[in-house]
Design a protein around this motif. Structure first.
Motif, PDB file in Angstrom:
ATOM      1  N   TYR A 274     -60.716  42.166  18.859  1.00  0.00           N
ATOM      2  CA  TYR A 274     -61.849  41.367  18.381  1.00  0.00           C
ATOM      3  C   TYR A 274     -62.300  40.520  19.550  1.00  0.00           C
ATOM      4  N   THR A 275     -63.533  40.029  19.508  1.00  0.00           N
ATOM      5  CA  THR A 275     -64.115  39.339  20.650  1.00  0.00           C
ATOM      6  C   THR A 275     -64.114  37.835  20.404  1.00  0.00           C
ATOM      7  N   THR A 276     -63.711  37.073  21.415  1.00  0.00           N
ATOM      8  CA  THR A 276     -63.601  35.623  21.280  1.00  0.00           C
ATOM      9  C   THR A 276     -64.294  34.925  22.440  1.00  0.00           C
ATOM     10  N   ARG A 277     -64.571  33.656  22.261  1.00  0.00           N
ATOM     11  CA  ARG A 277     -64.951  32.808  23.385  1.00  0.00           C
ATOM     12  C   ARG A 277     -64.585  31.372  23.049  1.00  0.00           C
ATOM     13  N   HIS A 278     -64.357  30.594  24.085  1.00  0.00           N
ATOM     14  CA  HIS A 278     -63.983  29.189  23.945  1.00  0.00           C
ATOM     15  C   HIS A 278     -65.180  28.350  24.384  1.00  0.00           C
ATOM     16  N   GLU A 286     -70.191  36.777  16.396  1.00  0.00           N
ATOM     17  CA  GLU A 286     -69.414  35.675  15.808  1.00  0.00           C
ATOM     18  C   GLU A 286     -69.449  35.730  14.286  1.00  0.00           C
ATOM     19  N   THR A 291     -63.137  33.551  12.328  1.00  0.00           N
ATOM     20  CA  THR A 291     -62.608  32.376  13.011  1.00  0.00           C
ATOM     21  C   THR A 291     -61.559  31.692  12.134  1.00  0.00           C
ATOM     22  N   ASP A 296     -55.746  30.894  16.618  1.00  0.00           N
ATOM     23  CA  ASP A 296     -54.951  31.274  17.779  1.00  0.00           C
ATOM     24  C   ASP A 296     -54.011  30.130  18.126  1.00  0.00           C
ATOM     25  N   PHE A 308     -62.683  27.189  19.603  1.00  0.00           N
ATOM     26  CA  PHE A 308     -62.343  28.590  19.847  1.00  0.00           C
ATOM     27  C   PHE A 308     -63.027  29.414  18.763  1.00  0.00           C
ATOM     28  N   ARG A 309     -63.863  30.359  19.183  1.00  0.00           N
ATOM     29  CA  ARG A 309     -64.718  31.109  18.251  1.00  0.00           C
ATOM     30  C   ARG A 309     -64.316  32.585  18.243  1.00  0.00           C
ATOM     31  N   VAL A 310     -64.471  33.223  17.079  1.00  0.00           N
ATOM     32  CA  VAL A 310     -64.035  34.607  16.904  1.00  0.00           C
ATOM     33  C   VAL A 310     -65.182  35.442  16.351  1.00  0.00           C
TER      34      VAL A 310
END
Length: 428
Positions: A274-278, A286, A291, A296, A308-310
């Motif tokens: 899955y794709t994440t970003r901080h 998103e 999330t 995490d 922290f986003r998912v």
């Protein structure tokens, strides 16, 4: 012939599992009798946060030390492309010592030409980010960007690792940094220059500083793992400006260092299922539900980075990352257990509109256009493949085989699927 050296790069926004991948490569190489000689860091600085959990339960967040440090005999080299923070490095060494690494600083070499990050850079970084208010970029607050910017503006005044052995020069350069940044931001919090000189010269005595040719010596001595920092989608030229890092996060730095020694590298791209970003910036896939469902333990909300986003696995964004890297040789797929336990997880193979496209040359204007494009993207979410189908799915989408799967945070939670470098053999 497959190169014996491996370069590990994150094909997302960071936090995909570079550290645990490097840890596995080093542990496996030693178990096979072909130990990794050294881990070479080739970009970023103390803002890196690569989490490693050993099979006996030790946990460390690697920032400047190589993530293979828990494997006996594995050294760390900080190349000239790394921005070195001596104070943060000393604290990291203390934590490693508490976890059983007898002499962390004795395992470390640093290129004399590497830039030094000082407390004044960090203070300026936080002041600048605070001034942005609601328009924050999501900085880590460690001063890495300010270090790079100051060196570009004042190349003759920027302190470097080699200065730690020359107190008079170091004092002059530290004073110049503090004066220049104070003129811009007002009085900066942090130690006075004399205290900083004392700490940095102590670092200079404790750590071996080497000339640039030392990297070639390491490469000729045995297999090396190049460990990248951050992710390709945060690259200073190819990321979605201004939500980027002041660092080249592709394979470029590793390949430049290897080429100087007449060597090549196996390009290993790391990504989650899955794709994440901080922090802020575009994350087209998103999903607030994901999330909430996928907290995490090592990536919470940070004061400077933000939340922290998912999102669903974004094959479009990851294909873009592969393109700007010029391709990858293999993939390490982490969190491979998640598709089997999160029913709502999906994948994005297309947007309802234009996909991001790679620029043949570094171009910030192009990167800004991509930011607007990605912010408005409408991803088409499809059901995720089964756990067993994921390797073939990822390989088909990104054009490279999945050679390593990770089903958990520990070293032993990894499974190899193919030959990876000349010192690696298949696991059955």
């Amino acid at each position: 012939m497959t190169p014996r050296h491996v370069a590990v790069v994150d094909l997302g926004f960071g936090d995909a599992g570079k550290g645990t991948t490097v840890d596995r490569l080093c542990a496996r190489g030693r178990a096979q009798g072909r130990p990794v000689h050294a881990v070479i860091r080739f970009n970023g600085g103390a803002q890196a946060a690569h989490n490693v959990v050993t099979d006996d339960g030790r946990h460390h967040t690697f920032a400047q030390f190589g993530s293979g440090t828990f494997t006996p005999g594995t050294r760390t080299h900080l190349s000239r492309f790394v921005l070195v923070d001596p104070l943060a490095l000393a604290a990291e060494a203390e934590h490693l010592r508490a976890l059983g690494v007898a002499d962390p600083l004795g395992l470390l070499t640093v290129d004399r030409d590497a830039l030094l990050t000082t407390p004044y850079h960090a203070a300026a970084n936080r002041a600048r980010e605070s001034a942005r208010g609601a328009g924050r970029h999501g900085s880590c607050g460690m001063g890495v960007g300010e270090t790079a910017a100051f060196a570009l503006a004042h190349p003759d005044l920027a302190p470097r690792v080699g200065d730690c052995g020359a107190p008079r020069l170091l004092r002059r350069r530290l004073s110049a940094v503090r004066e220049a940044l104070s003129a811009e931001f007002g009085t900066l919090r942090g130690p006075d220059v004399e205290a900083c000189v004392a700490a940095f010269t102590g670092f200079g005595r404790a750590v071996r500083a080497v000339e640039g040719g030392y990297t070639g010596e390491l490469l000729r001595a045995g297999p090396v793992v190049f460990e990248g920092a951050q992710g390709v989608l945060l690259d200073e030229w190819h990321g979605f400006h201004p939500y980027t890092t002041w660092s080249t996060t592709t394979f470029a730095g590793a390949e430049a260092l290897a080429a100087e020694a007449g060597e090549g590298v196996y390009r290993l791209g790391v990504l989650r299922t899955y794709t994440t970003r901080h922090g802020p910036g575009p994350l087209p896939s998103e999903d607030a539900g994901l999330t909430a469902a996928l907290p995490d333990p090592h990536n919470g909300t940070g004061r400077w980075q933000g939340t922290f986003r998912v999102g669903h696995f974004d094959a479009v964004a990851h294909r873009y990352a592969v393109a700007v890297c010029g391709g990858v040789d293999g993939l390490a797929l982490t969190h491979a257990d998640v598709p089997g336990r999160v029913p709502g997880l999906g994948v994005v193979r297309a947007y309802a509109g234009t996909e991001p496209w790679a620029s043949p040359v570094p171009d910030l204007a192009h990167a800004e256009r991509l930011t607007a494009l990605m912010s408005a993207a409408r991803p088409v979410v499809e059901p995720a493949p089964s756990v067993a189908q994921w390797p073939d799915f990822a390989a088909a989408e990104l054009g490279a085989p999945v050679t390593l799967l990770s089903f958990g945070p520990r070293t032993g939670d990894k499974r190899e699927r193919a030959v990876l470098g000349s010192y690696y053999s298949p696991v059955t």
